[in-house]
Design an enzyme around this catalytic site. Sequence first.
Site, PDB file in Angstrom:
ATOM      1  N   ARG A 165       0.819  -1.224   0.000  1.00 50.49           N
ATOM      2  CA  ARG A 165       0.000   0.000   0.000  1.00 50.49           C
ATOM      3  C   ARG A 165       0.851   1.272   0.000  1.00 50.49           C
ATOM      4  NH1 ARG A 165      -2.813  -3.903  -0.443  1.00 50.49           N
ATOM      5  NH2 ARG A 165      -4.711  -4.373   0.730  1.00 50.49           N
ATOM      6  N   SER A 235     -10.833   1.158   3.693  1.00 45.75           N
ATOM      7  CA  SER A 235     -10.057   0.920   4.928  1.00 45.75           C
ATOM      8  C   SER A 235      -9.380   2.222   5.340  1.00 45.75           C
ATOM      9  CB  SER A 235      -8.986  -0.135   4.690  1.00 45.75           C
ATOM     10  OG  SER A 235      -9.558  -1.306   4.187  1.00 45.75           O
ATOM     11  N   GLU A 331      -4.507   5.371   6.151  1.00 47.14           N
ATOM     12  CA  GLU A 331      -4.284   5.011   4.744  1.00 47.14           C
ATOM     13  C   GLU A 331      -4.658   6.121   3.746  1.00 47.14           C
ATOM     14  OE1 GLU A 331      -4.748   0.787   3.307  1.00 47.14           O
ATOM     15  OE2 GLU A 331      -6.259   1.755   2.052  1.00 47.14           O
TER      16      GLU A 331
HETATM   17  P1  FAD Z   1      -8.171   9.874  -5.122  1.00 43.09           P
HETATM   18  O1  FAD Z   1      -8.843   9.599  -3.825  1.00 43.09           O
HETATM   19  O2  FAD Z   1      -8.776  10.913  -5.987  1.00 43.09           O
HETATM   20  O3  FAD Z   1      -6.656  10.239  -4.833  1.00 43.09           O
HETATM   21  C1  FAD Z   1      -5.877   9.488  -3.931  1.00 43.09           C
HETATM   22  C2  FAD Z   1      -4.430   9.993  -3.979  1.00 43.09           C
HETATM   23  O4  FAD Z   1      -3.878   9.708  -5.261  1.00 43.09           O
HETATM   24  C3  FAD Z   1      -4.313  11.501  -3.796  1.00 43.09           C
HETATM   25  O5  FAD Z   1      -3.111  11.758  -3.110  1.00 43.09           O
HETATM   26  C4  FAD Z   1      -4.217  12.031  -5.230  1.00 43.09           C
HETATM   27  O6  FAD Z   1      -3.553  13.259  -5.329  1.00 43.09           O
HETATM   28  C5  FAD Z   1      -3.442  10.910  -5.889  1.00 43.09           C
HETATM   29  N1  FAD Z   1      -3.752  10.804  -7.317  1.00 43.09           N
HETATM   30  C6  FAD Z   1      -4.959  10.530  -7.864  1.00 43.09           C
HETATM   31  N2  FAD Z   1      -4.856  10.480  -9.202  1.00 43.09           N
HETATM   32  C7  FAD Z   1      -3.561  10.748  -9.507  1.00 43.09           C
HETATM   33  C8  FAD Z   1      -2.830  10.863 -10.716  1.00 43.09           C
HETATM   34  N3  FAD Z   1      -3.401  10.705 -11.919  1.00 43.09           N
HETATM   35  N4  FAD Z   1      -1.507  11.186 -10.640  1.00 43.09           N
HETATM   36  C9  FAD Z   1      -0.898  11.350  -9.436  1.00 43.09           C
HETATM   37  N5  FAD Z   1      -1.539  11.256  -8.258  1.00 43.09           N
HETATM   38  C10 FAD Z   1      -2.849  10.952  -8.292  1.00 43.09           C
HETATM   39  N6  FAD Z   1      -7.892   0.574  -1.932  1.00 43.09           N
HETATM   40  C11 FAD Z   1      -7.181  -0.578  -2.077  1.00 43.09           C
HETATM   41  O7  FAD Z   1      -5.963  -0.541  -2.220  1.00 43.09           O
HETATM   42  N7  FAD Z   1      -7.810  -1.787  -2.057  1.00 43.09           N
HETATM   43  C12 FAD Z   1      -9.139  -1.910  -1.911  1.00 43.09           C
HETATM   44  O8  FAD Z   1      -9.658  -3.023  -1.907  1.00 43.09           O
HETATM   45  C13 FAD Z   1      -9.911  -0.720  -1.741  1.00 43.09           C
HETATM   46  N8  FAD Z   1     -11.244  -0.785  -1.532  1.00 43.09           N
HETATM   47  C14 FAD Z   1     -11.957   0.364  -1.330  1.00 43.09           C
HETATM   48  C15 FAD Z   1     -13.334   0.263  -1.085  1.00 43.09           C
HETATM   49  C16 FAD Z   1     -14.088   1.398  -0.882  1.00 43.09           C
HETATM   50  C17 FAD Z   1     -15.566   1.269  -0.624  1.00 43.09           C
HETATM   51  C18 FAD Z   1     -13.472   2.672  -0.930  1.00 43.09           C
HETATM   52  C19 FAD Z   1     -14.295   3.913  -0.746  1.00 43.09           C
HETATM   53  C20 FAD Z   1     -12.114   2.785  -1.142  1.00 43.09           C
HETATM   54  C21 FAD Z   1     -11.333   1.620  -1.343  1.00 43.09           C
HETATM   55  N9  FAD Z   1      -9.949   1.683  -1.582  1.00 43.09           N
HETATM   56  C22 FAD Z   1      -9.234   0.527  -1.757  1.00 43.09           C
HETATM   57  C23 FAD Z   1      -9.254   2.978  -1.591  1.00 43.09           C
HETATM   58  C24 FAD Z   1      -9.311   3.701  -2.970  1.00 43.09           C
HETATM   59  O9  FAD Z   1     -10.403   3.264  -3.734  1.00 43.09           O
HETATM   60  C25 FAD Z   1      -8.045   3.485  -3.784  1.00 43.09           C
HETATM   61  O10 FAD Z   1      -6.927   3.972  -3.089  1.00 43.09           O
HETATM   62  C26 FAD Z   1      -8.109   4.168  -5.161  1.00 43.09           C
HETATM   63  O11 FAD Z   1      -6.980   3.839  -5.935  1.00 43.09           O
HETATM   64  C27 FAD Z   1      -8.223   5.686  -5.066  1.00 43.09           C
HETATM   65  O12 FAD Z   1      -8.522   6.169  -6.368  1.00 43.09           O
HETATM   66  P2  FAD Z   1      -9.112   7.616  -6.604  1.00 43.09           P
HETATM   67  O13 FAD Z   1      -9.098   7.858  -8.074  1.00 43.09           O
HETATM   68  O14 FAD Z   1     -10.407   7.751  -5.939  1.00 43.09           O
HETATM   69  O15 FAD Z   1      -7.998   8.501  -5.920  1.00 43.09           O
HETATM   70  P1  NAP Z   2     -10.835  -9.735   5.380  1.00 42.60           P
HETATM   71  O1  NAP Z   2     -11.037 -10.785   4.338  1.00 42.60           O
HETATM   72  O2  NAP Z   2     -11.848  -9.581   6.468  1.00 42.60           O
HETATM   73  O3  NAP Z   2      -9.397  -9.905   6.029  1.00 42.60           O
HETATM   74  C1  NAP Z   2      -8.964  -9.022   7.072  1.00 42.60           C
HETATM   75  C2  NAP Z   2      -7.510  -8.671   6.835  1.00 42.60           C
HETATM   76  O4  NAP Z   2      -6.769  -9.853   6.880  1.00 42.60           O
HETATM   77  C3  NAP Z   2      -7.303  -8.054   5.474  1.00 42.60           C
HETATM   78  O5  NAP Z   2      -6.986  -6.718   5.679  1.00 42.60           O
HETATM   79  C4  NAP Z   2      -6.184  -8.840   4.823  1.00 42.60           C
HETATM   80  O6  NAP Z   2      -5.002  -8.111   4.592  1.00 42.60           O
HETATM   81  C5  NAP Z   2      -5.820  -9.906   5.832  1.00 42.60           C
HETATM   82  N1  NAP Z   2      -5.892 -11.250   5.194  1.00 42.60           N
HETATM   83  C6  NAP Z   2      -6.990 -12.040   5.050  1.00 42.60           C
HETATM   84  N2  NAP Z   2      -6.632 -13.201   4.463  1.00 42.60           N
HETATM   85  C7  NAP Z   2      -5.304 -13.148   4.255  1.00 42.60           C
HETATM   86  C8  NAP Z   2      -4.350 -14.048   3.679  1.00 42.60           C
HETATM   87  N3  NAP Z   2      -4.695 -15.258   3.221  1.00 42.60           N
HETATM   88  N4  NAP Z   2      -3.069 -13.641   3.589  1.00 42.60           N
HETATM   89  C9  NAP Z   2      -2.686 -12.435   4.024  1.00 42.60           C
HETATM   90  N5  NAP Z   2      -3.544 -11.537   4.581  1.00 42.60           N
HETATM   91  C10 NAP Z   2      -4.826 -11.889   4.698  1.00 42.60           C
HETATM   92  O7  NAP Z   2     -10.668  -8.302   4.666  1.00 42.60           O
HETATM   93  P2  NAP Z   2     -11.755  -7.347   4.014  1.00 42.60           P
HETATM   94  O8  NAP Z   2     -11.820  -6.116   4.806  1.00 42.60           O
HETATM   95  O9  NAP Z   2     -13.003  -8.099   3.698  1.00 42.60           O
HETATM   96  O10 NAP Z   2     -11.021  -6.984   2.652  1.00 42.60           O
HETATM   97  C11 NAP Z   2     -10.805  -7.965   1.662  1.00 42.60           C
HETATM   98  C12 NAP Z   2      -9.669  -7.510   0.749  1.00 42.60           C
HETATM   99  O11 NAP Z   2     -10.035  -6.269   0.138  1.00 42.60           O
HETATM  100  C13 NAP Z   2      -8.362  -7.251   1.500  1.00 42.60           C
HETATM  101  O12 NAP Z   2      -7.304  -7.658   0.705  1.00 42.60           O
HETATM  102  C14 NAP Z   2      -8.342  -5.755   1.708  1.00 42.60           C
HETATM  103  O13 NAP Z   2      -7.040  -5.212   1.693  1.00 42.60           O
HETATM  104  C15 NAP Z   2      -9.128  -5.249   0.489  1.00 42.60           C
HETATM  105  N6  NAP Z   2      -9.828  -4.005   0.827  1.00 42.60           N
HETATM  106  C16 NAP Z   2      -9.098  -2.874   0.915  1.00 42.60           C
HETATM  107  C17 NAP Z   2      -9.704  -1.660   1.209  1.00 42.60           C
HETATM  108  C18 NAP Z   2      -8.903  -0.389   1.243  1.00 42.60           C
HETATM  109  O14 NAP Z   2      -9.489   0.689   1.274  1.00 42.60           O
HETATM  110  N7  NAP Z   2      -7.597  -0.455   1.252  1.00 42.60           N
HETATM  111  C19 NAP Z   2     -11.071  -1.612   1.453  1.00 42.60           C
HETATM  112  C20 NAP Z   2     -11.779  -2.798   1.394  1.00 42.60           C
HETATM  113  C21 NAP Z   2     -11.158  -3.994   1.076  1.00 42.60           C
HETATM  114  P3  NAP Z   2      -4.730  -7.168   3.306  1.00 42.60           P
HETATM  115  O15 NAP Z   2      -5.566  -5.949   3.548  1.00 42.60           O
HETATM  116  O16 NAP Z   2      -3.265  -6.917   3.419  1.00 42.60           O
HETATM  117  O17 NAP Z   2      -5.113  -7.910   2.080  1.00 42.60           O
END
Ligand code: FAD
Ligand code: NAP
Length: 336
Positions: A165, A235, A331
């Site tokens: 991340r 998250s 995050e």
């Molecule tokens: P923004 O929120 O608009 O921007 C985020 C950052 O990126 C800011 O610093 C911005 O300046 C920068 N940025 C945006 N576009 C550019 C560009 N073109 N060039 C340079 N910098 C830029 N994240 C995960 O990793 N895994 C998940 O499973 C996940 N699930 C999510 C679920 C939900 C319901 C929500 C609301 C969010 C989730 N996220 C997750 C977080 C988010 O969706 C991601 O980080 C996504 O990539 C953000 O994209 P955005 O276009 O909305 O970025």
């Molecule tokens: P989950 O399945 O309830 O699991 C909880 C946490 O345990 C997750 O954060 C995941 O880490 C870790 N995990 C579970 N199984 C694993 C495995 N086999 N090996 C290593 N790590 C494991 O999680 P959840 O909230 O429903 O999310 C599911 C996936 O979607 C996750 O990968 C999570 O990162 C992603 N997600 C991300 C965001 C975001 O905003 N970043 C939001 C929603 C969902 P990791 O997070 O490192 O994978």
Amino acid sequence: MVDIKQNVSLQPFNSLAIPSVAAHFVELAQEQELPDIIAYSRARQLGLRVLGGGSNLVLADRVEACVVRNVLLGRALVDEDLDTVILEVAAGENWHELVAWSIAQGWSGLENLALIPGTVGAAPVQNIGAYGVEIADALVSVRAFDLQREDMRTLSNGQCLFEYRNSLFKSAENRYLICSMRLKLHKTFSPMLDYGPLQALKSKIGLRAEDVFDQVVAIRQAKLPDPKRIPNAGSFFKNPVVTGAVFQRLQRQFPDLVFFVVGSGYKLAAGWLIDKADLRGQFGAGGVGCYSEQALVLINPERASSSDVIAWSDRVQQRVEQLFGLALEVEPRFWT
Ligand code: FAD
Ligand code: NAP
């Protein structure tokens, strides 16, 4: 001429629905518009902030900068061999639509990353990841405008410094404006099904990338709040990775501690820590709180200001620190 507006509400452009105003705002639909936007900002000594889908942002009441909303569009197949394809995708494309389209073309690799909100251009910023896959696994290179050097650069996967991340674009915040990227996808499907909710698919005969895609979409729809109905930024905290000594101390104290071994460290589930601190389904000022189905997701149902979001985030961090002696790292990016 680019159309740069003043005092534009960013509330519709951030998934936490924080009321916020951009002092200057422009939509970037053509790369050729960049020099004019940069000249405008330099003349007024404004910083540039790149906005994608606003799904990973906590915005201040007022953003004293030139906010550039990236709406650059385009997808093209630029190379292929027997096993793989290389796609060039513009940064303003919607991430989930790209995933769905690539699967429909018969190209796999992104199926575990279905239904992540936001744009393609933001995906490398925090190296988006889900269900054991990260964009770093598919990314070949990024084309980004370097706002410091004022030139377009192509950065290889290695130069993006991807980590869990994290990436160069997160550490050198506001330096690069990502315009497009190249992704390598596969014609033959090799599934990644290590995560619990996907393991049942291991026994499916004739498993296709579509099946994994559908399963990920179904789990996420069931578990995560739709930002359009309940504003959130996914998250809110990173899962902490701790040393063996810290892990052993915590496991003695909390035998049911949820952990995963990563290299020589232990990744702890931040959602579990918050739940154990009795904050799941709890709310503070402005109605901001921890979602009842997944404590790691902060929700803002009353569309409160960033100060309420930050106050709740601080409270979560303090409680987790008190109980476990761990500092949770936020995050989403904060625009102050
Ligand atoms: P923004 O929120 O608009 O921007 C985020 C950052 O990126 C800011 O610093 C911005 O300046 C920068 N940025 C945006 N576009 C550019 C560009 N073109 N060039 C340079 N910098 C830029 N994240 C995960 O990793 N895994 C998940 O499973 C996940 N699930 C999510 C679920 C939900 C319901 C929500 C609301 C969010 C989730 N996220 C997750 C977080 C988010 O969706 C991601 O980080 C996504 O990539 C953000 O994209 P955005 O276009 O909305 O970025
Ligand atoms: P989950 O399945 O309830 O699991 C909880 C946490 O345990 C997750 O954060 C995941 O880490 C870790 N995990 C579970 N199984 C694993 C495995 N086999 N090996 C290593 N790590 C494991 O999680 P959840 O909230 O429903 O999310 C599911 C996936 O979607 C996750 O990968 C999570 O990162 C992603 N997600 C991300 C965001 C975001 O905003 N970043 C939001 C929603 C969902 P990791 O997070 O490192 O994978």
